[in-house]
Design an enzyme around this catalytic site. Sequence first.
Site, PDB file in Angstrom:
ATOM      1  N   VAL A  16       0.834  -1.157   0.052  1.00 44.05           N
ATOM      2  CA  VAL A  16      -0.015  -0.048   0.132  1.00 44.05           C
ATOM      3  C   VAL A  16       0.776   1.308  -0.088  1.00 44.05           C
ATOM      4  O   VAL A  16       0.559   2.158  -0.593  1.00 44.05           O
ATOM      5  CB  VAL A  16      -0.981  -0.019   1.175  1.00 44.05           C
ATOM      6  CG1 VAL A  16      -1.887   1.238   1.262  1.00 44.05           C
ATOM      7  CG2 VAL A  16      -1.939  -1.512   1.250  1.00 44.05           C
ATOM      8  N   LYS A  98      -6.369  -1.419  10.227  1.00 44.87           N
ATOM      9  CA  LYS A  98      -7.549  -1.747  11.157  1.00 44.87           C
ATOM     10  C   LYS A  98      -7.364  -2.422  12.397  1.00 44.87           C
ATOM     11  O   LYS A  98      -7.949  -2.222  13.460  1.00 44.87           O
ATOM     12  CB  LYS A  98      -8.564  -2.817  10.153  1.00 44.87           C
ATOM     13  CG  LYS A  98      -7.947  -3.948   9.612  1.00 44.87           C
ATOM     14  CD  LYS A  98      -7.455  -3.759   8.225  1.00 44.87           C
ATOM     15  CE  LYS A  98      -6.530  -4.626   7.623  1.00 44.87           C
ATOM     16  NZ  LYS A  98      -6.365  -4.637   6.337  1.00 44.87           N
ATOM     17  N   GLU A 122     -10.109   5.823   6.317  1.00 49.82           N
ATOM     18  CA  GLU A 122     -11.178   5.293   5.597  1.00 49.82           C
ATOM     19  C   GLU A 122     -10.466   4.121   4.695  1.00 49.82           C
ATOM     20  O   GLU A 122     -11.244   2.885   4.586  1.00 49.82           O
ATOM     21  CB  GLU A 122     -11.351   6.046   4.232  1.00 49.82           C
ATOM     22  CG  GLU A 122     -12.349   5.690   3.340  1.00 49.82           C
ATOM     23  CD  GLU A 122     -13.599   5.559   3.939  1.00 49.82           C
ATOM     24  OE1 GLU A 122     -13.930   6.683   4.496  1.00 49.82           O
ATOM     25  OE2 GLU A 122     -14.303   4.406   4.071  1.00 49.82           O
ATOM     26  N   ILE A 129     -13.927   1.213  -0.992  1.00 49.12           N
ATOM     27  CA  ILE A 129     -15.375   1.750  -0.845  1.00 49.12           C
ATOM     28  C   ILE A 129     -15.445   3.105   0.406  1.00 49.12           C
ATOM     29  O   ILE A 129     -14.851   2.848   1.243  1.00 49.12           O
ATOM     30  CB  ILE A 129     -16.349   0.569  -0.402  1.00 49.12           C
ATOM     31  CG1 ILE A 129     -16.123  -0.694  -1.096  1.00 49.12           C
ATOM     32  CG2 ILE A 129     -17.736   1.036  -0.179  1.00 49.12           C
ATOM     33  CD1 ILE A 129     -16.899  -1.814  -0.716  1.00 49.12           C
ATOM     34  N   GLY A 180      -1.159  -9.389  -3.684  1.00 49.67           N
ATOM     35  CA  GLY A 180      -1.095  -8.334  -2.419  1.00 49.67           C
ATOM     36  C   GLY A 180      -2.323  -8.130  -1.604  1.00 49.67           C
ATOM     37  O   GLY A 180      -2.651  -6.968  -1.063  1.00 49.67           O
ATOM     38  N   GLU A 183      -3.039 -10.257   4.480  1.00 54.24           N
ATOM     39  CA  GLU A 183      -2.118  -9.699   5.275  1.00 54.24           C
ATOM     40  C   GLU A 183      -0.730 -10.346   5.277  1.00 54.24           C
ATOM     41  O   GLU A 183      -0.818 -11.642   4.844  1.00 54.24           O
ATOM     42  CB  GLU A 183      -2.900  -9.850   6.627  1.00 54.24           C
ATOM     43  CG  GLU A 183      -4.092  -9.167   6.819  1.00 54.24           C
ATOM     44  CD  GLU A 183      -4.203  -7.803   6.726  1.00 54.24           C
ATOM     45  OE1 GLU A 183      -3.439  -6.936   7.406  1.00 54.24           O
ATOM     46  OE2 GLU A 183      -4.753  -7.206   5.650  1.00 54.24           O
ATOM     47  N   ASP A 194      -9.303 -10.162  10.618  1.00 53.68           N
ATOM     48  CA  ASP A 194      -9.442  -8.898   9.926  1.00 53.68           C
ATOM     49  C   ASP A 194     -10.755  -8.274   9.667  1.00 53.68           C
ATOM     50  O   ASP A 194     -10.932  -7.081   9.978  1.00 53.68           O
ATOM     51  CB  ASP A 194      -8.711  -9.118   8.426  1.00 53.68           C
ATOM     52  CG  ASP A 194      -8.737  -8.079   7.536  1.00 53.68           C
ATOM     53  OD1 ASP A 194      -7.901  -7.104   7.768  1.00 53.68           O
ATOM     54  OD2 ASP A 194      -9.576  -7.807   6.836  1.00 53.68           O
ATOM     55  N   LYS A 198     -12.610  -4.743  11.132  1.00 54.38           N
ATOM     56  CA  LYS A 198     -13.248  -4.098  10.128  1.00 54.38           C
ATOM     57  C   LYS A 198     -14.809  -3.760  10.815  1.00 54.38           C
ATOM     58  O   LYS A 198     -15.173  -2.509  10.961  1.00 54.38           O
ATOM     59  CB  LYS A 198     -13.243  -4.404   8.805  1.00 54.38           C
ATOM     60  CG  LYS A 198     -11.982  -4.072   8.218  1.00 54.38           C
ATOM     61  CD  LYS A 198     -11.960  -5.092   6.848  1.00 54.38           C
ATOM     62  CE  LYS A 198     -10.527  -4.886   6.291  1.00 54.38           C
ATOM     63  NZ  LYS A 198     -10.506  -5.991   5.024  1.00 54.38           N
ATOM     64  N   GLY A 295      -5.903  -4.551  -2.086  1.00 54.65           N
ATOM     65  CA  GLY A 295      -5.133  -4.367  -3.123  1.00 54.65           C
ATOM     66  C   GLY A 295      -4.518  -3.033  -3.154  1.00 54.65           C
ATOM     67  O   GLY A 295      -4.780  -2.000  -2.340  1.00 54.65           O
TER      68      GLY A 295
HETATM   69  N1  HSE Z   1      -6.111  -8.210   3.811  1.00 56.02           N
HETATM   70  C1  HSE Z   1      -7.294  -7.481   3.713  1.00 56.02           C
HETATM   71  C2  HSE Z   1      -8.373  -8.089   2.845  1.00 56.02           C
HETATM   72  C3  HSE Z   1      -6.649  -6.256   2.999  1.00 56.02           C
HETATM   73  O1  HSE Z   1      -8.009  -9.121   2.059  1.00 56.02           O
HETATM   74  O2  HSE Z   1      -9.568  -7.585   2.743  1.00 56.02           O
HETATM   75  C4  HSE Z   1      -7.599  -5.017   2.986  1.00 56.02           C
HETATM   76  O3  HSE Z   1      -7.816  -4.539   4.051  1.00 56.02           O
END
Ligand code: HSE
Length: 401
Positions: A16, A98, A122, A129, A180, A183, A194, A198, A295
């Site tokens: 990123v 996150k 964001e 999004i 990519g 994580e 993850d 979120k 990504g």
């Molecule tokens: N590893 C996370 C996913 C990256 O696959 O959604 C984006 O937050």
Amino acid sequence: MTRDTLNIGLFGFGCVGKGLYDVLEHTQGLKATIKTIVVKHPGKTRALPPERFSYDPKLILEDDSINVVVELIDDADAAFSIVREALTRGKAVVSANKKMIAEHFNELLELQRIHNVPLLYEGAACASIPVIRNLEEYYDNDLLTSLEGIVNGSTNYILSKMHTLGQDYAGALSEAQALGFAESDPALDVNGDDARYKLSLLAAHAFGIFVRPEDIFRYGISSIGQEDIRYAREKGLKIKLLAHAKKAPEGLQLYVIPHFIPAGHKLHGIDEEYNGVLVEGVFSDKQFFSGKGAGAYPTASAVLSDLSALTYQYRYEYKKMGRERAGDTAQAASAYDADPLIRIYCRYPAAPEHNHSALFASVEESYSSQAFNYLSGTIRLGDLHRSGLCEDREVFLSVLN
Ligand code: HSE
């Protein structure tokens, strides 16, 4: 500190970080320069010459000319130290981390309040999004009742490849890593962590209630098998890992668990690394957001939007939490306060110790053959959580709508 012109200190030059660098190179109109890039490992080959990189965080944190810190590293503990220090020094911060934000949510609110500086994130949920800012601002006066969606791109990519190409789990996961999306520790994606980080953030902005990630039920996809995909396909369903938040009379329901999604459902067509979020409000009724959820560039686009927002002094006000309380008393709750009854499918191996029907509030169907056994029926989320089924690698669970 004014922020009409952004003088950026960037932490991290992974997927990123490099994405943001490229995106900024192609962006006109935003007065932003990356002054210093701090990375961890000096020896690594990178897309820019070595002299462009520094290795000492102080070169950003103690540089008074840097007014914005962009934190894009994957070590959540190190990230929190950096962000805390930056906010304390009056620097605005943009992060996509996150895990770090959900684990330190209240402290980060407090730091923003005390030092009167913004932290924007964001990119931490659903990448491209613009969901956090919409939940925070657009739905300010509406009464949101539920939020549900695919919020992890890697698991959606894996499930899509297994479903459409019959690809095996390990191969699809390797691809998600190579692209990519995953994580650095992909266990966080496949075990649902993850998604629950979120969900914790999305629920805070949607409902003004912060629930610690560890208090949210989560069950991932790591024990899924081809037999589960076959079961779904034969019934015209797709398996998707969903994050679910709903205001119920007993409290806020929150959980992350795979779901069977029927054809015609808005989330049925959300494949590969795309994410999709359905929100429902008392007056607005149902609305749907979708876009790339993982990504380099999709995430960098969210970071870019946060940077742009800083130039017009935007900050989250956490209004739904109560202005006067923001920072120190964000409402705590547990996902088990509201203990929903869910309809699930439970696939298990043929062995006498696998007799799970007693856990169910009601059993609807029980199928048994040499190779494939499942039960379906209703179960309380809390009972499922305590049952040990979620830890059994030979079992796979998915919600039936
Ligand atoms: N590893 C996370 C996913 C990256 O696959 O959604 C984006 O937050």
